[in-house]
Design an enzyme around this catalytic site. Structure first.
Site, PDB file in Angstrom:
ATOM      1  N   ASP A  63      -5.638 -12.952   7.073  1.00 37.46           N
ATOM      2  CA  ASP A  63      -4.695 -13.927   7.605  1.00 37.46           C
ATOM      3  C   ASP A  63      -4.615 -15.092   6.619  1.00 37.46           C
ATOM      4  OD1 ASP A  63      -3.877 -16.391   9.264  1.00 37.46           O
ATOM      5  OD2 ASP A  63      -3.546 -14.748  10.658  1.00 37.46           O
ATOM      6  N   ILE A  64      -3.424 -15.638   6.399  1.00 39.81           N
ATOM      7  CA  ILE A  64      -3.269 -16.735   5.426  1.00 39.81           C
ATOM      8  C   ILE A  64      -3.706 -18.090   5.994  1.00 39.81           C
ATOM      9  CG2 ILE A  64      -1.440 -15.577   4.121  1.00 39.81           C
ATOM     10  CD1 ILE A  64       0.539 -17.550   5.521  1.00 39.81           C
ATOM     11  N   ASN A  84      -0.202 -11.217  20.420  1.00 38.44           N
ATOM     12  CA  ASN A  84       0.690 -12.174  21.076  1.00 38.44           C
ATOM     13  C   ASN A  84       2.078 -11.556  21.241  1.00 38.44           C
ATOM     14  OD1 ASN A  84      -1.367 -14.168  20.923  1.00 38.44           O
ATOM     15  ND2 ASN A  84      -0.772 -14.623  18.828  1.00 38.44           N
ATOM     16  N   GLY A 132       2.790 -17.164  21.654  1.00 40.79           N
ATOM     17  CA  GLY A 132       2.191 -17.519  20.367  1.00 40.79           C
ATOM     18  C   GLY A 132       2.593 -16.639  19.201  1.00 40.79           C
ATOM     19  N   GLN A 133       3.519 -15.702  19.395  1.00 38.20           N
ATOM     20  CA  GLN A 133       3.945 -14.835  18.301  1.00 38.20           C
ATOM     21  C   GLN A 133       4.841 -15.620  17.350  1.00 38.20           C
ATOM     22  OE1 GLN A 133       5.954 -11.221  19.542  1.00 38.20           O
ATOM     23  NE2 GLN A 133       5.913 -10.362  17.468  1.00 38.20           N
ATOM     24  N   HIS A 155       1.495  -7.234  15.710  1.00 37.91           N
ATOM     25  CA  HIS A 155       0.287  -7.315  14.915  1.00 37.91           C
ATOM     26  C   HIS A 155      -0.889  -7.687  15.794  1.00 37.91           C
ATOM     27  CE1 HIS A 155       2.239 -11.282  14.796  1.00 37.91           C
ATOM     28  NE2 HIS A 155       1.040 -11.817  14.626  1.00 37.91           N
TER      29      HIS A 155
END
Length: 113
Positions: A29-30, A86, A92-93, A99
């Site tokens: 995750d970034i 999510n 929260g998507q 994913h």
């Protein structure tokens, strides 16, 4: 289609890929929310959980199996980890390609937020 995760899956956008097979890909995750925070996606574009159909059942299982395998390889399976999916903006998507978040490496709290 201008989908970030489709671009990562096709190799046209860079990501630190940590797992991939014919159907699933995982990467860092970034903006990690835990010491270990991975994103697991299907190569197939499905915008939200609401768009999953019965043909996708095996694919969702493969995503879950990838999460378990990664948790074991990252030595966090025994201590514990969290998976999150999510759905839509209110859930929260932020990227509209389904994913699964795999989070671990610290104590998770509840409720998550």
């Amino acid at each position: 289609m201008d989908c970030l995760f489709c671009k990562i899956a096709s190799g046209t956008f860079p990501a630190n890929i940590i797992y991939q097979d014919d159907n699933v890909i995982a990467f860092d995750d970034i903006a990690p929310k835990a010491p270990e925070h991975k994103i697991i996606i299907p190569r197939k574009h499905i915008a939200t959980l609401n768009d999953i159909n019965s043909d996708d059942t095996v694919l969702i299982g493969q995503m879950t199996q990838a999460a378990v395998s990664l948790a074991k390889s990252l030595n966090m399976a025994e201590a514990g980890y969290r998976t999150v999916m999510n759905c839509n903006a209110g859930g929260g998507q932020t990227v509209f390609h389904i994913h699964m978040h795999l989070l671990g490496g610290r104590q998770m709290t509840w409720p998550p937020g």
